[in-house]
Design a protein around this motif. Sequence first.
Motif, PDB file in Angstrom:
ATOM      1  N   ALA A 146      -7.448  -2.496  11.560  1.00 39.08           N
ATOM      2  CA  ALA A 146      -6.421  -2.549  10.516  1.00 39.08           C
ATOM      3  C   ALA A 146      -5.141  -3.211  11.008  1.00 39.08           C
ATOM      4  O   ALA A 146      -4.502  -3.973  10.278  1.00 39.08           O
ATOM      5  N   ARG A 147      -4.769  -2.924  12.252  1.00 38.13           N
ATOM      6  CA  ARG A 147      -3.510  -3.446  12.787  1.00 38.13           C
ATOM      7  C   ARG A 147      -3.585  -4.946  13.062  1.00 38.13           C
ATOM      8  O   ARG A 147      -2.653  -5.690  12.754  1.00 38.13           O
ATOM      9  N   PHE A 148      -4.699  -5.387  13.654  1.00 43.98           N
ATOM     10  CA  PHE A 148      -4.778  -6.754  14.156  1.00 43.98           C
ATOM     11  C   PHE A 148      -5.733  -7.661  13.372  1.00 43.98           C
ATOM     12  O   PHE A 148      -5.906  -8.820  13.731  1.00 43.98           O
ATOM     13  N   GLY A 149      -6.350  -7.142  12.323  1.00 43.28           N
ATOM     14  CA  GLY A 149      -7.289  -7.955  11.560  1.00 43.28           C
ATOM     15  C   GLY A 149      -8.570  -8.245  12.320  1.00 43.28           C
ATOM     16  O   GLY A 149      -9.179  -9.306  12.144  1.00 43.28           O
ATOM     17  N   LEU A 150      -9.001  -7.315  13.176  1.00 48.65           N
ATOM     18  CA  LEU A 150     -10.226  -7.483  13.950  1.00 48.65           C
ATOM     19  C   LEU A 150     -11.425  -6.930  13.171  1.00 48.65           C
ATOM     20  O   LEU A 150     -11.269  -6.332  12.102  1.00 48.65           O
ATOM     21  N   THR A 151     -12.598  -7.126  13.728  1.00 53.11           N
ATOM     22  CA  THR A 151     -13.829  -6.584  13.127  1.00 53.11           C
ATOM     23  C   THR A 151     -14.623  -5.829  14.188  1.00 53.11           C
ATOM     24  O   THR A 151     -15.822  -6.043  14.361  1.00 53.11           O
ATOM     25  N   LEU A 152     -13.941  -4.962  14.911  1.00 58.91           N
ATOM     26  CA  LEU A 152     -14.589  -4.206  15.976  1.00 58.91           C
ATOM     27  C   LEU A 152     -15.604  -3.231  15.385  1.00 58.91           C
ATOM     28  O   LEU A 152     -15.379  -2.631  14.333  1.00 58.91           O
ATOM     29  N   ARG A 153     -16.708  -3.057  16.110  1.00 60.05           N
ATOM     30  CA  ARG A 153     -17.716  -2.084  15.713  1.00 60.05           C
ATOM     31  C   ARG A 153     -17.316  -0.710  16.218  1.00 60.05           C
ATOM     32  O   ARG A 153     -16.645  -0.571  17.245  1.00 60.05           O
ATOM     33  N   THR A 154     -17.782   0.312  15.530  1.00 60.57           N
ATOM     34  CA  THR A 154     -17.530   1.681  15.964  1.00 60.57           C
ATOM     35  C   THR A 154     -18.649   2.134  16.899  1.00 60.57           C
ATOM     36  O   THR A 154     -19.683   1.492  17.022  1.00 60.57           O
ATOM     37  N   LEU A 155     -18.424   3.270  17.559  1.00 66.72           N
ATOM     38  CA  LEU A 155     -19.398   3.788  18.512  1.00 66.72           C
ATOM     39  C   LEU A 155     -20.733   4.088  17.837  1.00 66.72           C
ATOM     40  O   LEU A 155     -20.760   4.679  16.749  1.00 66.72           O
ATOM     41  N   PRO A 156     -21.829   3.739  18.488  1.00 62.34           N
ATOM     42  CA  PRO A 156     -23.146   4.022  17.902  1.00 62.34           C
ATOM     43  C   PRO A 156     -23.590   5.466  18.109  1.00 62.34           C
ATOM     44  O   PRO A 156     -24.626   5.873  17.590  1.00 62.34           O
ATOM     45  N   VAL A 157     -22.834   6.237  18.916  1.00 59.27           N
ATOM     46  CA  VAL A 157     -23.167   7.636  19.194  1.00 59.27           C
ATOM     47  C   VAL A 157     -21.901   8.473  19.095  1.00 59.27           C
ATOM     48  O   VAL A 157     -20.789   7.943  19.032  1.00 59.27           O
ATOM     49  N   GLU A 158     -22.062   9.788  19.075  1.00 57.79           N
ATOM     50  CA  GLU A 158     -20.905  10.679  19.084  1.00 57.79           C
ATOM     51  C   GLU A 158     -20.151  10.565  20.411  1.00 57.79           C
ATOM     52  O   GLU A 158     -20.741  10.214  21.450  1.00 57.79           O
ATOM     53  N   ASP A 159     -18.868  10.883  20.386  1.00 58.73           N
ATOM     54  CA  ASP A 159     -18.062  10.797  21.602  1.00 58.73           C
ATOM     55  C   ASP A 159     -18.658  11.629  22.729  1.00 58.73           C
ATOM     56  O   ASP A 159     -18.705  11.178  23.881  1.00 58.73           O
ATOM     57  N   ALA A 160     -19.107  12.827  22.417  1.00 58.70           N
ATOM     58  CA  ALA A 160     -19.644  13.709  23.452  1.00 58.70           C
ATOM     59  C   ALA A 160     -20.873  13.100  24.116  1.00 58.70           C
ATOM     60  O   ALA A 160     -21.068  13.231  25.332  1.00 58.70           O
ATOM     61  N   VAL A 161     -21.714  12.433  23.340  1.00 58.67           N
ATOM     62  CA  VAL A 161     -22.908  11.777  23.898  1.00 58.67           C
ATOM     63  C   VAL A 161     -22.493  10.623  24.791  1.00 58.67           C
ATOM     64  O   VAL A 161     -23.037  10.431  25.894  1.00 58.67           O
ATOM     65  N   ALA A 162     -21.520   9.853  24.342  1.00 54.81           N
ATOM     66  CA  ALA A 162     -21.017   8.744  25.161  1.00 54.81           C
ATOM     67  C   ALA A 162     -20.451   9.258  26.474  1.00 54.81           C
ATOM     68  O   ALA A 162     -20.666   8.668  27.541  1.00 54.81           O
ATOM     69  N   HIS A 163     -19.733  10.396  26.439  1.00 51.66           N
ATOM     70  CA  HIS A 163     -19.163  10.972  27.664  1.00 51.66           C
ATOM     71  C   HIS A 163     -20.261  11.306  28.666  1.00 51.66           C
ATOM     72  O   HIS A 163     -20.125  11.036  29.863  1.00 51.66           O
ATOM     73  N   GLU A 164     -21.321  11.916  28.196  1.00 53.21           N
ATOM     74  CA  GLU A 164     -22.399  12.326  29.091  1.00 53.21           C
ATOM     75  C   GLU A 164     -23.062  11.105  29.738  1.00 53.21           C
ATOM     76  O   GLU A 164     -23.324  11.101  30.948  1.00 53.21           O
ATOM     77  N   GLN A 165     -23.310  10.081  28.947  1.00 51.88           N
ATOM     78  CA  GLN A 165     -23.903   8.870  29.488  1.00 51.88           C
ATOM     79  C   GLN A 165     -22.992   8.237  30.541  1.00 51.88           C
ATOM     80  O   GLN A 165     -23.460   7.827  31.618  1.00 51.88           O
ATOM     81  N   MET A 166     -21.718   8.153  30.241  1.00 52.68           N
ATOM     82  CA  MET A 166     -20.767   7.512  31.147  1.00 52.68           C
ATOM     83  C   MET A 166     -20.568   8.337  32.415  1.00 52.68           C
ATOM     84  O   MET A 166     -20.451   7.800  33.509  1.00 52.68           O
ATOM     85  N   HIS A 167     -20.536   9.658  32.263  1.00 52.41           N
ATOM     86  CA  HIS A 167     -20.376  10.529  33.428  1.00 52.41           C
ATOM     87  C   HIS A 167     -21.542  10.333  34.395  1.00 52.41           C
ATOM     88  O   HIS A 167     -21.331  10.209  35.617  1.00 52.41           O
ATOM     89  N   GLN A 168     -22.734  10.288  33.878  1.00 56.56           N
ATOM     90  CA  GLN A 168     -23.907  10.105  34.733  1.00 56.56           C
ATOM     91  C   GLN A 168     -23.848   8.757  35.455  1.00 56.56           C
ATOM     92  O   GLN A 168     -24.155   8.666  36.653  1.00 56.56           O
ATOM     93  N   ASN A 169     -23.435   7.715  34.752  1.00 55.07           N
ATOM     94  CA  ASN A 169     -23.338   6.392  35.371  1.00 55.07           C
ATOM     95  C   ASN A 169     -22.291   6.367  36.475  1.00 55.07           C
ATOM     96  O   ASN A 169     -22.508   5.794  37.540  1.00 55.07           O
ATOM     97  N   VAL A 170     -21.149   7.012  36.215  1.00 52.09           N
ATOM     98  CA  VAL A 170     -20.072   7.038  37.207  1.00 52.09           C
ATOM     99  C   VAL A 170     -20.521   7.784  38.463  1.00 52.09           C
ATOM    100  O   VAL A 170     -20.307   7.323  39.591  1.00 52.09           O
ATOM    101  N   VAL A 171     -21.144   8.937  38.283  1.00 50.20           N
ATOM    102  CA  VAL A 171     -21.597   9.734  39.422  1.00 50.20           C
ATOM    103  C   VAL A 171     -22.656   8.987  40.225  1.00 50.20           C
ATOM    104  O   VAL A 171     -22.620   8.967  41.471  1.00 50.20           O
ATOM    105  N   GLN A 172     -23.591   8.353  39.545  1.00 51.32           N
ATOM    106  CA  GLN A 172     -24.644   7.615  40.251  1.00 51.32           C
ATOM    107  C   GLN A 172     -24.061   6.477  41.087  1.00 51.32           C
ATOM    108  O   GLN A 172     -24.450   6.289  42.251  1.00 51.32           O
ATOM    109  N   ARG A 173     -23.132   5.737  40.513  1.00 52.81           N
ATOM    110  CA  ARG A 173     -22.520   4.638  41.261  1.00 52.81           C
ATOM    111  C   ARG A 173     -21.687   5.162  42.422  1.00 52.81           C
ATOM    112  O   ARG A 173     -21.678   4.585  43.511  1.00 52.81           O
ATOM    113  N   ALA A 174     -20.986   6.273  42.210  1.00 55.10           N
ATOM    114  CA  ALA A 174     -20.145   6.836  43.262  1.00 55.10           C
ATOM    115  C   ALA A 174     -20.990   7.363  44.416  1.00 55.10           C
ATOM    116  O   ALA A 174     -20.648   7.177  45.593  1.00 55.10           O
ATOM    117  N   GLU A 175     -22.086   8.034  44.103  1.00 55.78           N
ATOM    118  CA  GLU A 175     -22.976   8.543  45.146  1.00 55.78           C
ATOM    119  C   GLU A 175     -23.576   7.403  45.950  1.00 55.78           C
ATOM    120  O   GLU A 175     -23.701   7.488  47.183  1.00 55.78           O
TER     121      GLU A 175
END
Length: 269
Positions: A152-181
């Motif tokens: 709305a602010r910039f006239g963009l056409t960004l897509r919204t998340l394909p999953v709930e925020d909580a699901v995205a958090h879990e996926q990202m947390h696992q990726n971060v931990v795996q890379r860190a380990e």
Amino acid sequence: MKSLSERLDALQHRLSHRWSPEVHYTRLGATRLCIDGYPRSANSLLVRKFMLANGTPEYRRLHAVAHHSHDPDSVLLAVLMDIPVIMPVRHPKDCIASVLVYEPEDGMSMRVACGRYLRMVDVALGAGPKVLPARFDDILHNCNRVLLDANARFGLTLRTLPVEDAVAHEQMHQNVVQRAEAAHGDRWRDKVGLPTGSRATQKAALIDKLAEEPLFDECLSRYGELFAPAAAPSAQPPSATVAPDATPPASQRTKWVHRVADLTRRWRT
């Protein structure tokens, strides 16, 4: 007084000499979107969620999205180039205390940490509708609001998340931990900015001490100003009305450019 082109060249020169080529600061001719704010304000989470929803070739090109420089000059350069800016913003007591706890190797004082917060927020305040402040809680729990507000602010056409925020958090947390380990082995918790009991205790103690730092009151004031309800527009004839996200007219642009730059100069460290 410098012209706009001279200011742009000076900012790009400063950024290129301040940072290594791997840092994703704003680049003239390459950057299409800037997602950057003060550290420990959910910068990483917003960028990851953005790419999860909008990881198209357009935004995956090298330096197409400026992020994680945490440099007000990178944000300012984007503003002056009319590149959309989404700035993650967290309450100063939380992000400043977190910076001091999670990045002790920098040896940063409370005063310097507060000054850097002021520099970043002052860019947003000076730029007005050219910067979209993204609340920390929205990034965590309602990121689609941020993405839709950017559209709305910039006239963009960004897509919204394909999953709930909580699901995205879990996926990202696992990726971060795996890379860190993989990178740090058993010491990965010391290298990744995830909460721990000891860090929470240190942060609570620092929050109490922040109240004694004079600049912290200014941080609180700026944060409140940034999210203050918009004032009702004054009555104007139709010919004088300007769209809220429009570029200032040429006659006003020079003053606007210098006002943004002047706001950041006071807190340069």
